[in-house]
Design a protein around this motif. Structure first.
Motif, PDB file in Angstrom:
ATOM      1  N   UNK A 191       5.991   1.234  -5.773  1.00 11.36           N
ATOM      2  CA  UNK A 191       4.763   1.780  -6.335  1.00 11.36           C
ATOM      3  C   UNK A 191       3.678   0.704  -6.345  1.00 11.36           C
ATOM      4  N   UNK A 192       2.438   1.166  -6.536  1.00  8.99           N
ATOM      5  CA  UNK A 192       1.296   0.263  -6.686  1.00  8.99           C
ATOM      6  C   UNK A 192       0.481   0.775  -7.881  1.00  8.99           C
ATOM      7  N   UNK A 193       0.903   0.387  -9.099  1.00 10.14           N
ATOM      8  CA  UNK A 193       0.218   0.896 -10.295  1.00 10.14           C
ATOM      9  C   UNK A 193      -1.262   0.543 -10.335  1.00 10.14           C
ATOM     10  N   UNK A 194      -1.616  -0.685  -9.942  1.00 11.97           N
ATOM     11  CA  UNK A 194      -3.012  -1.105  -9.839  1.00 11.97           C
ATOM     12  C   UNK A 194      -3.178  -1.826  -8.512  1.00 11.97           C
ATOM     13  N   UNK A 195      -4.401  -1.962  -8.072  1.00 15.01           N
ATOM     14  CA  UNK A 195      -4.672  -2.557  -6.766  1.00 15.01           C
ATOM     15  C   UNK A 195      -3.980  -3.912  -6.593  1.00 15.01           C
ATOM     16  N   UNK A 196      -3.159  -4.010  -5.545  1.00 14.10           N
ATOM     17  CA  UNK A 196      -2.500  -5.271  -5.212  1.00 14.10           C
ATOM     18  C   UNK A 196      -1.258  -5.599  -6.034  1.00 14.10           C
ATOM     19  N   UNK A 197      -0.894  -4.746  -6.999  1.00 15.17           N
ATOM     20  CA  UNK A 197       0.300  -4.976  -7.827  1.00 15.17           C
ATOM     21  C   UNK A 197       1.387  -4.001  -7.368  1.00 15.17           C
ATOM     22  N   UNK A 198       2.451  -4.553  -6.761  1.00 15.77           N
ATOM     23  CA  UNK A 198       3.529  -3.720  -6.248  1.00 15.77           C
ATOM     24  C   UNK A 198       4.758  -3.847  -7.133  1.00 15.77           C
ATOM     25  N   UNK A 199       5.422  -2.722  -7.333  1.00 19.68           N
ATOM     26  CA  UNK A 199       6.657  -2.659  -8.119  1.00 19.68           C
ATOM     27  C   UNK A 199       7.698  -1.956  -7.255  1.00 19.68           C
TER      28      UNK A 199
END
Length: 147
Positions: free
Chosen positions: A76-84
């Motif tokens: 997932x990408x909850x916010x721009x540039x942050x991948x989980x």
């Protein structure tokens, strides 16, 4: 001199049914064991060992995600540039989640929903969050290391 009557072995119904059950059981064992075998290096959960290259990070929409069914991983990408990254195996019955929609990772089997930022249960019956995996972006590609 009297000769003994010629006898042929008779198969009883019980013998026949027991034999058929043994054949079916052996076939079922082969079928089940074939389900767990895998041509790639993976652990018993089916997730690949070591870093897995999942392709371009640009394929993961902001505020959403993507299920990598074969690898049993959801990114997932909850916010721009942050991948989980999380296990795609639902903690309720082990079904593979099928989509990321409305900022939730969704399981098709019994309706469990998980948060895209932390894998936390947002709607049951799942009893616990999806296990998180380390994820990095290298050369524009996502690298996930299942545990």
């Amino acid at each position: 001199m009297s000769e003994a009557p010629e006898t042929s072995p008779a198969t009883s119904r019980r013998t026949l049914l027991c034999g058929a059950a043994a054949v079916l059981a052996a076939g079922g064992a082969v079928a089940v064991s074939g389900c767990s075998s895998s041509a790639n290096s993976s652990d018993q959960s089916g997730a690949a060992k070591g870093p897995v290259d999942l392709g371009p990070a640009s394929a993961i929409p902001e505020g959403g995600g993507k299920v990598f069914r074969e690898q049993k991983i959801v990114v997932t990408q909850p916010t721009a540039g942050q991948y989980k990254a999380f296990s795609a195996k639902c903690t309720h019955a082990g079904c593979i989640v099928d989509q990321v929609k409305n900022e939730q990772i969704q399981c098709p089997c019994h309706g469990s929903r998980f948060g895209i930022a932390d894998g936390a249960v947002q709607d049951g019956p799942a009893p616990k969050p999806l296990p998180a995996y380390p994820v990095t972006v290298e050369g524009g590609n996502l690298k996930v290391t299942p545990s």
